[in-house]
Design a protein around this motif. Structure first.
Motif, short mmCIF file in Angstrom:
data_model
loop_
_atom_site.label_atom_id
_atom_site.label_comp_id
_atom_site.label_asym_id
_atom_site.label_seq_id
_atom_site.Cartn_x
_atom_site.Cartn_y
_atom_site.Cartn_z
N ALA A 89 34.55 -22.88 82.75
CA ALA A 89 35.57 -23.70 82.08
C ALA A 89 36.77 -23.94 82.99
N ALA A 90 37.02 -22.99 83.91
CA ALA A 90 38.13 -23.13 84.84
C ALA A 90 37.78 -23.97 86.07
N GLY A 91 36.51 -24.42 86.16
CA GLY A 91 36.12 -25.31 87.24
C GLY A 91 35.28 -24.69 88.33
N SER A 92 34.94 -23.39 88.19
CA SER A 92 34.07 -22.75 89.18
C SER A 92 32.62 -22.93 88.78
N ALA A 136 21.71 -19.55 76.30
CA ALA A 136 22.83 -18.93 75.58
C ALA A 136 24.15 -19.24 76.28
N LEU A 137 24.12 -19.24 77.60
CA LEU A 137 25.34 -19.52 78.35
C LEU A 137 25.80 -20.96 78.12
N GLU A 138 24.86 -21.90 78.08
CA GLU A 138 25.22 -23.29 77.80
C GLU A 138 25.79 -23.42 76.40
N ARG A 139 25.22 -22.71 75.46
CA ARG A 139 25.70 -22.77 74.08
C ARG A 139 27.13 -22.22 73.98
N GLY A 141 29.29 -22.05 76.40
CA GLY A 141 30.16 -22.94 77.13
C GLY A 141 30.57 -24.15 76.31
N ALA A 142 29.62 -24.71 75.58
CA ALA A 142 29.92 -25.87 74.74
C ALA A 142 30.86 -25.50 73.61
N ALA A 145 34.36 -25.05 75.08
CA ALA A 145 34.96 -26.34 75.41
C ALA A 145 35.50 -27.02 74.16
N GLU A 146 34.75 -26.96 73.07
CA GLU A 146 35.20 -27.60 71.83
C GLU A 146 36.42 -26.88 71.27
N ALA A 147 36.42 -25.55 71.30
CA ALA A 147 37.56 -24.80 70.78
C ALA A 147 38.82 -25.09 71.58
N LEU A 148 38.69 -25.17 72.89
CA LEU A 148 39.83 -25.49 73.74
C LEU A 148 40.34 -26.90 73.44
N ARG A 149 39.42 -27.83 73.31
CA ARG A 149 39.78 -29.22 73.03
C ARG A 149 40.50 -29.33 71.69
#
Length: 328
Positions: A89-92, A136-139, A141-142, A145-149
């Motif tokens: 999420a931080a770009g790495s 699981a990692l993709e799930r 991550g998504a 991303a939604e919570a941050l948005r």
């Protein structure tokens, strides 16, 4: 500090370390920064993040790393999911150990020289993740991303520092003080975060460094063109307001900072993940060099057991590795 003043700090950050006390293995430091309008705590990201380890099936667990990781397969999955999701999420890319090492400030990165003098780094995994599956990692991550948005927030920095035992020993010899050595690595991260985010207003929470209660002189030496105003110095929390040009930072040193600051708790998880990754490589390497020697987490009592076993099995190994055992 008033609510209006607090709101003027747009970036909330935290850092913590793992492996300060062991006899074997690295010291690691994790740090994270979020941009948001106002403080960012666990309730703000509740759709994707939880403090309770039992929520790990549908949430990323961010808490004191001793709660997140319990030396079980599930604990390893939990810690890795949290670490890699937030770093991505931080770009790495966070897809190899080298990706992780590159998240450190440039002067603190693991180098080829480290790999030559600490041969067990050659046993690091080729790719990540190791413990959690990609789906699981993709799930996770998504969901993050939604919570941050939804909160209007973003992860603007995430990183980890690995300080090998050999480098710690060199610093111990130079400083003759373990606390001074610890501050030298923390301060490099603090300086980078202030340089990046001070103009926006940086609110930084660090776990207390040992028994130290006063950090004003150390901060003034670190940032010589800044003014450092103590806002309170006590046994459980020391707070300072730092100003330099357009840059502003409120920095807190708090006992159990990972219990009061989500970014600091995340830093604790990043640091723990880095240390466990290196110690897994350490044990993989020495299981080949010294068959039959049981793995170690590197903490003092068990490290002494491990060293005694290696001495019995391969007494020629230890004298050749100056960077193996910490001197303090």
């Amino acid at each position: 500090m008033s609510a209006r003043e607090q709101a003027s700090f747009r970036v909330s950050a935290g850092l913590d370390e793992a492996g300060y006390g062991p006899l074997l293995g690295p010291l690691t430091i994790g740090f994270a920064a979020f941009r948001a309008d106002g403080p960012l705590g666990w309730p703000c990201l509740a759709d994707a993040v939880a403090e309770e380890p039992a929520r790990d099936e549908d949430r990323l667990v961010v808490a004191d790393s001793k709660r997140v990781f319990d030396r079980s397969a599930r604990g390893a999955r939990r810690l890795e999911a949290t670490t890699l999701s937030f770093l991505r999420a931080a770009g790495s890319d966070a897809r190899t150990p080298d990706d992780l090492f590159r998240t450190a400030p440039e002067t603190l990165r693991v180098t080829d020289a480290v790999r030559r003098t600490h041969p067990w780094y050659g046993a690091l995994p080729d790719t990540l993740p190791v413990h959690v599956d990609d789906e699981a990692l993709e799930r996770h991550g998504a969901s993050l991303a939604e919570a941050l948005r939804n909160r209007g927030a973003e992860v603007v920095r995430g990183g980890l520092v690995v300080v090998p035992a050999g480098h710690l020993n060199a610093s111990f010899e130079a400083t003759s003080n373990k606390s001074t050595t610890l501050w030298s690595y923390h301060s490099a991260v603090i300086a980078e975060l202030f340089d990046r985010f001070g103009a926006e207003g940086l609110d930084l929470t660090c776990d207390r460094l040992g028994g130290r209660a006063r950090y004003g002189p150390a901060l003034a030496a670190l940032l010589p063109f800044a003014t450092v105003e103590p806002l309170g110095e006590a046994r459980d929390e020391s707070v300072y307001l730092v100003r330099a040009g357009d840059g502003r930072m409120r920095i807190r040193f708090v006992q159990k900072g990972d219990a009061v600051s989500l970014p600091t708790a995340l830093g604790s998880c990043l640091a723990k993940y880095a240390r466990e990754m290196v110690m897994d490589a350490f044990n993989d390497h020495f299981s080949g060099v010294c068959p039959g020697v049981r793995p170690t987490a590197g903490y003092v009592t068990d490290a002494r057991r491990w060293l005694a076993e290696v001495e019995r099995v391969r007494p020629d190994v230890l004298p050749a590795l100056d960077g193996l055992v910490r001197t303090r």
